[in-house]
Motif scaffolding. Structure first.
Motif, PDB file in Angstrom:
ATOM      1  N   TYR A 111       0.833  -1.192   0.000  1.00  0.00           N
ATOM      2  CA  TYR A 111       0.000   0.000   0.000  1.00  0.00           C
ATOM      3  C   TYR A 111       0.869   1.244   0.000  1.00  0.00           C
ATOM      4  O   TYR A 111       2.064   1.190   0.320  1.00  0.00           O
ATOM      5  N   ARG A 112       0.286   2.371  -0.353  1.00  0.00           N
ATOM      6  CA  ARG A 112       0.969   3.654  -0.276  1.00  0.00           C
ATOM      7  C   ARG A 112       0.822   4.187   1.150  1.00  0.00           C
ATOM      8  O   ARG A 112      -0.289   4.329   1.652  1.00  0.00           O
ATOM      9  N   ASP A 113       1.954   4.492   1.766  1.00  0.00           N
ATOM     10  CA  ASP A 113       2.000   4.955   3.152  1.00  0.00           C
ATOM     11  C   ASP A 113       1.773   6.460   3.181  1.00  0.00           C
ATOM     12  O   ASP A 113       2.551   7.229   2.608  1.00  0.00           O
ATOM     13  N   GLU A 114       0.712   6.899   3.868  1.00  0.00           N
ATOM     14  CA  GLU A 114       0.410   8.329   3.922  1.00  0.00           C
ATOM     15  C   GLU A 114       1.487   9.129   4.638  1.00  0.00           C
ATOM     16  O   GLU A 114       1.725  10.293   4.308  1.00  0.00           O
ATOM     17  N   VAL A 115       2.118   8.508   5.634  1.00  0.00           N
ATOM     18  CA  VAL A 115       3.102   9.238   6.443  1.00  0.00           C
ATOM     19  C   VAL A 115       4.401   9.451   5.674  1.00  0.00           C
ATOM     20  O   VAL A 115       4.961  10.549   5.658  1.00  0.00           O
ATOM     21  N   SER A 116       4.894   8.410   5.011  1.00  0.00           N
ATOM     22  CA  SER A 116       6.144   8.538   4.259  1.00  0.00           C
ATOM     23  C   SER A 116       5.916   8.960   2.818  1.00  0.00           C
ATOM     24  O   SER A 116       6.817   9.481   2.168  1.00  0.00           O
ATOM     25  N   GLY A 117       4.711   8.696   2.303  1.00  0.00           N
ATOM     26  CA  GLY A 117       4.415   8.993   0.905  1.00  0.00           C
ATOM     27  C   GLY A 117       4.882   7.911  -0.044  1.00  0.00           C
ATOM     28  O   GLY A 117       4.673   8.010  -1.252  1.00  0.00           O
ATOM     29  N   LYS A 118       5.524   6.860   0.501  1.00  0.00           N
ATOM     30  CA  LYS A 118       6.116   5.831  -0.339  1.00  0.00           C
ATOM     31  C   LYS A 118       5.323   4.525  -0.272  1.00  0.00           C
ATOM     32  O   LYS A 118       4.460   4.343   0.585  1.00  0.00           O
ATOM     33  N   LYS A 119       5.668   3.631  -1.188  1.00  0.00           N
ATOM     34  CA  LYS A 119       5.095   2.288  -1.169  1.00  0.00           C
ATOM     35  C   LYS A 119       5.606   1.553   0.060  1.00  0.00           C
ATOM     36  O   LYS A 119       6.773   1.667   0.429  1.00  0.00           O
ATOM     37  N   SER A 120       4.734   0.798   0.708  1.00  0.00           N
ATOM     38  CA  SER A 120       5.104   0.085   1.927  1.00  0.00           C
ATOM     39  C   SER A 120       6.177  -0.963   1.645  1.00  0.00           C
ATOM     40  O   SER A 120       6.296  -1.471   0.524  1.00  0.00           O
ATOM     41  N   SER A 121       6.953  -1.290   2.673  1.00  0.00           N
ATOM     42  CA  SER A 121       8.022  -2.276   2.529  1.00  0.00           C
ATOM     43  C   SER A 121       7.512  -3.709   2.656  1.00  0.00           C
ATOM     44  O   SER A 121       8.238  -4.656   2.358  1.00  0.00           O
ATOM     45  N   GLY A 122       6.292  -3.873   3.106  1.00  0.00           N
ATOM     46  CA  GLY A 122       5.718  -5.205   3.268  1.00  0.00           C
ATOM     47  C   GLY A 122       4.228  -5.176   2.989  1.00  0.00           C
ATOM     48  O   GLY A 122       3.618  -4.112   2.828  1.00  0.00           O
ATOM     49  N   MET A 123       3.632  -6.350   2.946  1.00  0.00           N
ATOM     50  CA  MET A 123       2.207  -6.457   2.640  1.00  0.00           C
ATOM     51  C   MET A 123       1.369  -6.525   3.914  1.00  0.00           C
ATOM     52  O   MET A 123       1.838  -6.997   4.952  1.00  0.00           O
ATOM     53  N   VAL A 124       0.137  -6.074   3.813  1.00  0.00           N
ATOM     54  CA  VAL A 124      -0.825  -6.214   4.890  1.00  0.00           C
ATOM     55  C   VAL A 124      -2.104  -6.828   4.333  1.00  0.00           C
ATOM     56  O   VAL A 124      -2.339  -6.824   3.121  1.00  0.00           O
ATOM     57  N   THR A 125      -2.914  -7.348   5.230  1.00  0.00           N
ATOM     58  CA  THR A 125      -4.223  -7.887   4.861  1.00  0.00           C
ATOM     59  C   THR A 125      -5.294  -7.148   5.644  1.00  0.00           C
ATOM     60  O   THR A 125      -5.212  -7.030   6.863  1.00  0.00           O
ATOM     61  N   LEU A 126      -6.287  -6.618   4.936  1.00  0.00           N
ATOM     62  CA  LEU A 126      -7.433  -5.966   5.562  1.00  0.00           C
ATOM     63  C   LEU A 126      -8.696  -6.672   5.106  1.00  0.00           C
ATOM     64  O   LEU A 126      -8.765  -7.212   3.995  1.00  0.00           O
ATOM     65  N   ARG A 127      -9.719  -6.645   5.959  1.00  0.00           N
ATOM     66  CA  ARG A 127     -10.966  -7.319   5.618  1.00  0.00           C
ATOM     67  C   ARG A 127     -12.161  -6.457   5.989  1.00  0.00           C
ATOM     68  O   ARG A 127     -12.064  -5.558   6.828  1.00  0.00           O
ATOM     69  N   ALA A 128     -13.267  -6.773   5.397  1.00  0.00           N
ATOM     70  CA  ALA A 128     -14.518  -6.079   5.690  1.00  0.00           C
ATOM     71  C   ALA A 128     -15.644  -7.105   5.720  1.00  0.00           C
ATOM     72  O   ALA A 128     -15.779  -7.920   4.803  1.00  0.00           O
ATOM     73  N   LEU A 129     -16.456  -7.075   6.759  1.00  0.00           N
ATOM     74  CA  LEU A 129     -17.648  -7.913   6.866  1.00  0.00           C
ATOM     75  C   LEU A 129     -18.830  -7.089   6.393  1.00  0.00           C
ATOM     76  O   LEU A 129     -19.028  -5.954   6.839  1.00  0.00           O
TER      77      LEU A 129
END
Length: 664
Positions: A111-129
């Motif tokens: 993902y794009r990191d709002e704080v650094s402005g850069k692409k994240s160094s690793g992946m995350v998983t988000l979900r929605a019910l």
């Protein structure tokens, strides 16, 4: 050099999400009507679109719609997959057919990191019910993810409808960040659109990210979800204080404008929502300042959060903003997150020529029984806690013991220790050398101490610093150091402060007699030489299973056996509460990031590859007890057979008991 008596054999840990546990909801209508399958609606040839945002997920990230059973909310195994179409995070999945309208949307990727402005160094998983009976657009974001475990708990355990559970959970998530308001459903929010709800989403994303990397963010998200699930609140005061300190720092330096520019530079929003007000209000609330209104103009108020690095600092309300008197807030700043809270630089400590072994890539008030340090030793601020005092030879030798604030990373601990060394150098202390310490020779401490001294007239001042690798099981606070201060008068010969001629507490405390049947497979894992600190570990087995496999995979684990171990653990957890123990908190850690040596364990596995740990504590006149329990499966034995490996999974849960005795 570290001392440790390791347990032979596996101790097991595990984790279960509410979504997988099933609970006791087999006859419940999740839509709020009668029991059975009333209210369950099939979904036919549906196209679902939306955006996935931490910051926005990048092109190619995976997205899936996972079907849930309309009665139990268990995953059926049926899913429809897609991917992120652009760096805006947008996706669309067509031809979705489900037997019920309830589904989980899950996104995994960078993902794009709002704080650094850069692409994240690793992946995350988000979900929605979500309920797909009346919507074709579902956004996946931090709010949908943070509310997820709470919604599952309210639906499965409290028999609430999904709509009511989601409304309550979203309000509880926002309240954890001092945000109030009814912003509609979280899966409708979008950080690239205006409005208070979208601003709140962006603010929560910025606050949780703050100055941590992807691993730190993942840990925070996991701990938040577990804390919220049952209690409806985020009770991690330490993490809140860290985030508030970071938010205060960048806010007063004007760096929130840099975050706004980062989001604007992606060119996906005409106007970035006004997230700054929620970030600012978070640290105001955490410090106990309240809102800075016209009626409070020029009012001065103290930061009352003892966990904050700015505890007791005074702030003044001027023109709608709290700031430190004499330190006017800046309108803009180029300071990056690595340049604020938690960062360190060797340049900061190199001005002292004193030997400094700590250069590397919650404080409490002194006890009434502990006298103050001499004026010459005015070296220790609120970063340190006084934990002990001894006197010999009618006061000719005095010894103080101090504990430095716990840090999550070794670099944080070493930065604090370096600052102390620099201060000693400024006060003309000299480095004596490295010795084997006499009273800090414990399972978690380096057996070497770095000793500094200062001679003034007939008084010798000695300060020794001993690194600490892991302190107990207080999650996220793994590195610290202890300080021993010795004052010798009139040439008095220093006496050792510990008698370690015998192991005094070689049996488990009678406080655990109530749990004898659960602790039959126990072992004394670690202790200090005076045995004022001990660690006992035990394993309670619930089931076993032999499995043939060519290569190791948790897919072959039996989820029902793991669930049964979890049910058995609930009995033991209730037993702890019935016998005077207090629940502190739970946290999660990815199995691949789990360090067995750090937690007194050999390798453990869970089917979900996520470990959940639960912490309880109790204090008596004699000692303080901390109990850490986990559930999962360990591998006890293996043998080769016809090209396959025969592996024995041992299901159950582990119990770690840390005891800190107060006195002889």
């Amino acid at each position: 050099m570290m001392k440790r008596n390791r347990i032979i054999g596996s101790l097991v840990v595990g984790a279960m999400f509410w979504a997988c546990s099933g609970g006791d909801s087999d006859s419940m209508d999740l839509g709020g009507g009668a029991s059975g399958d009333a209210g369950v609606t099939a979904v036919v040839d549906l196209e679902v679109a939306g955006v996935s945002q931490k910051g926005p997920f990048v092109t190619g990230s995976a997205v899936a719609v996972q079907e849930l059973d309309g009665i139990t909310l268990k995953q059926t195994g049926k899913s429809f997959k897609g991917s992120i179409k652009s760096d805006k995070g947008d996706f669309a999945i067509k031809d979705i057919n489900l037997e019920s309208q309830y589904a989980i949307l899950e996104a995994t990727g960078y993902y794009r990191d709002e704080v650094s402005g850069k692409k994240s160094s690793g992946m995350v998983t988000l979900r929605a019910l979500t309920d797909l009976s009346s919507r074709k657009t579902v956004n996946i974001n931090l709010l949908t993810h943070l509310e997820y475990e709470r919604v599952m708990y309210l639906v499965n355990k409290k028999k609430m409808s999904i709509a009511d559970a989601k409304a309550q959970a979203e309000g509880e998530v926002l309240a954890s960040f001092a945000i109030a308001g009814d912003f509609g459903e979280s899966e409708d929010l979008n950080i690239f659109k205006t409005g208070d709800g979208n601003a709140a989403l962006l603010a929560v994303s910025v606050l949780l990210q703050s100055d941590v990397d992807v691993a730190g963010l993942t840990e925070r998200i996991g701990e938040f979800s577990i804390s919220l699930a049952e209690g409806g609140s985020w009770d991690d005061a330490d993490t809140k204080a860290l985030i508030a300190d970071w938010a205060c720092d960048i806010d007063l330096k004007g760096s929130l404008s840099k975050i706004r520019k980062n989001v604007e530079s992606w060119k996906y929003a005409d106007t970035v929502p006004a997230f700054e007000k929620y970030v600012t209000n978070f640290w105001w609330d955490n410090y106990g300042l309240g809102a800075c209104t016209d009626k409070r103009e020029n009012e001065t108020k103290r930061n009352i959060n003892k966990l904050s690095k700015l505890y007791n600092e005074y702030f003044v309300c001027e023109k709608g903003r709290w700031h430190i008197p004499g330190d006017e807030p800046e309108s803009s700043s180029s300071v990056t997150p690595s340049g604020v809270e938690g960062s360190s630089s060797s340049a900061d400590v190199s001005s002292s020529s004193l030997y400094d072994p700590f250069v590397s890539s919650s404080s409490s008030e002194p006890e009434d029984t502990i006298p103050p340090l001499p004026a010459e030793l005015d070296l220790f601020d609120s970063t340190y806690s006084f934990i002990g005092y001894r006197s010999f030879g009618e006061g000719k030798q005095e010894v103080w013991f101090l504990q430095a604030k716990q840090e999550s990373y070794q670099s944080g601990r070493d930065s604090v220790a370096s600052a102390l060394v620099k201060t000693m150098g400024d006060k003309e202390f000299s480095f004596e050398g490295v010795i084997n310490n006499d009273s800090l020779d414990a399972a978690w401490y380096d057996t070497l101490s770095y000793v500094y001294s200062l001679k003034k007239e007939n008084v010798l001042y000695k300060i020794s610093i001993s690194k600490e690798r892991v302190l107990g099981i207080m999650f996220g606070s793994d590195f610290s150091f202890k300080v021993k201060v010795v004052v010798l008068k009139d040439g008095f010969e220093e006496m050792p402060t510990t008698d370690y001629s015998s192991l005094r507490f070689d049996k488990l405390s009678k406080e655990f007699d109530f749990a004898a049947e659960y602790l039959s497979l126990k072992s004394l894992d670690a202790w200090d030489d005076d045995s004022l600190t001990t660690v006992w570990t035990a394993h309670y087995e619930t089931d076993t299973a032999w499995v043939q496999m060519q290569t190791f995979s948790t897919i072959l684990m039996d989820q029902s056996k793991e669930d049964a171990a979890g049910d058995s653990l609930e009995v033991f957890r209730n037993l702890l509460l019935e016998n005077g123990f207090t629940y502190v908190k739970s946290d999660t850690v990815a199995e691949k990031e789990y360090d067995p040596a750090k937690y007194n364990h050999d390798h453990i596995v869970t089917k979900s590859e996520i470990i959940i740990r639960h912490l309880y504590e109790k204090e008596t006149e004699m000692a303080k007890f901390e109990v850490d329990v986990h559930v999962g499966a360990g591998m006890r034995a293996a043998s080769a057979m016809a090209g396959n490996t025969l592996t024995k999974f041992v299901y159950g849960y582990s119990i770690i008991i840390h005891t800190q005795y107060k006195k002889k």
